[in-house]
Design an enzyme around this catalytic site. Structure first.
Site, PDB file in Angstrom:
ATOM      1  CD  GLN A  37       0.051  -4.002  -1.352  1.00 15.13           C
ATOM      2  OE1 GLN A  37      -1.043  -4.558  -1.383  1.00 15.13           O
ATOM      3  NE2 GLN A  37       1.186  -4.652  -1.572  1.00 15.13           N
ATOM      4  N   GLY A  90     -14.547  -9.396   3.687  1.00 11.63           N
ATOM      5  CA  GLY A  90     -14.170 -10.174   4.865  1.00 11.63           C
ATOM      6  C   GLY A  90     -15.208 -11.226   5.213  1.00 11.63           C
ATOM      7  N   GLY A  93     -18.312 -11.964   3.069  1.00 13.40           N
ATOM      8  CA  GLY A  93     -18.233 -12.565   1.749  1.00 13.40           C
ATOM      9  C   GLY A  93     -17.725 -11.613   0.688  1.00 13.40           C
ATOM     10  CG  ASP A 122      -2.400 -12.861  -1.863  1.00 16.41           C
ATOM     11  OD1 ASP A 122      -2.761 -11.929  -2.603  1.00 16.41           O
ATOM     12  OD2 ASP A 122      -1.435 -12.777  -1.088  1.00 16.41           O
TER      13      ASP A 122
END
Length: 199
Positions: A37, A90, A93, A122
C-alpha cells in the site's frame, strides 16, 4: 551478530523503506521489495529506487499496475531490474515472472471454507520465503506460499490459523501432485508438532 542472507523491505514508513533498500545495496545484502500500500505514497524516483536490484518483488494485481504507472517502466523493464516478480491474483493464484523466461502461473490451493482474506498476502510471502531460505526452486516456493495463503483464508484474523504439517502436505499433494509434496515434505517435517486437543 551475523549478516542476514536476505532482508525483507516490507511496507513501512517510505523513508525507512528507501533507507533499508539503500543499506542493502551498500552492504551487498540481497533484499525483497514488498511495497504494497505504500506505493501510493512514493513518487517515480522513490519507486524506482525501491525496486532496482531486488532479489524478489511482490505485488498483487492492482499494486502491479500502480508500480508500472509510478515507475514509468514496462513490465519487461521492471523484470530487467529484479530477480523475480511474484504477482498474486487472489483465487486465481499467482504468477512468477523472470527476465527472459516464460511466466509461470501457480494456481491457488482451492478451499470451500474461505472466511477472511486479511493476512493472506503475508502468508503467501512467508511460505515462499521460507522455502527459498531452504534452497528450494522458486516455483515450489510459490506453491507452498499459495498453500499457506489458503490456510489463512480459512481462519478469521491474521494469526489464528494453525499449521498442521500432514494437512498442509495433503493439500500440496492434492493441488500440485506428488512431486511438489515430496519436495516440501522434509521442510514440513521440521515444523513443531501441535499438542493434541483434549477438549
Amino acid at each position: 551478530m551475523g549478516v542476514p542472507d536476505l532482508v525483507v523491505v516490507a511496507p513501512n514508513d517510505p523513508a525507512a523503506m528507501l533507507r533499508h533498500t539503500a543499506e542493502c545495496r551498500v552492504l551487498g545484502i540481497p533484499f525483497v521489495a514488498d511495497p504494497s500500500q505504500q506505493l501510493a505514497r512514493l513518487d517515480r524516483e522513490e519507486t524506482r529506487r525501491l525496486v532496482v536490484g531486488a532479489r524478489h518483488l511482490f505485488t498483487n494485481a492492482s499494486e502491479a499496475a500502480l508500480l508500472l504507472e509510478r515507475t514509468g517502466w514496462t513490465r519487461d523493464e521492471v523484470l530487467s531490474r529484479v530477480g523475480a516478480w511474484v504477482n498474486t491474483h487472489g483465487a486465481d493464484g499467482a504468477e512468477l515472472a523472470r527476465r527472459d523466461e516464460p511466466t509461470e502461473h501457480v494456481p491457488a490451493v482451492p478451499t470451500p471454507d474461505a472466511v477472511d482474506p486479511t493476512g493472506v498476502g503475508d502468508a503467501l510471502r512467508s511460505g515462499f520465503l521460507a522455502a527459498v531460505a531452504r534452497g528450494l526452486p522458486l516455483t515450489t516456493a510459490l506453491r507452498l506460499g499459495c498453500a499457506m495463503a489458503t490456510l489463512v483464508l480459512e481462519s478469521a484474523g491474521t494469526q489464528e490459523y494453525q499449521i498442521v504439517p500432514t494437512d498442509l502436505l495433503s493439500r500440496l499433494l492434492d493441488a500440485y501432485g506428488p512431486g511438489e509434496a515430496a519436495a516440501l515434505e522434509p521442510m514440513l517435517a521440521e515444523l513443531p508438532r501441535l499438542p493434541e486437543y483434549t477438549g
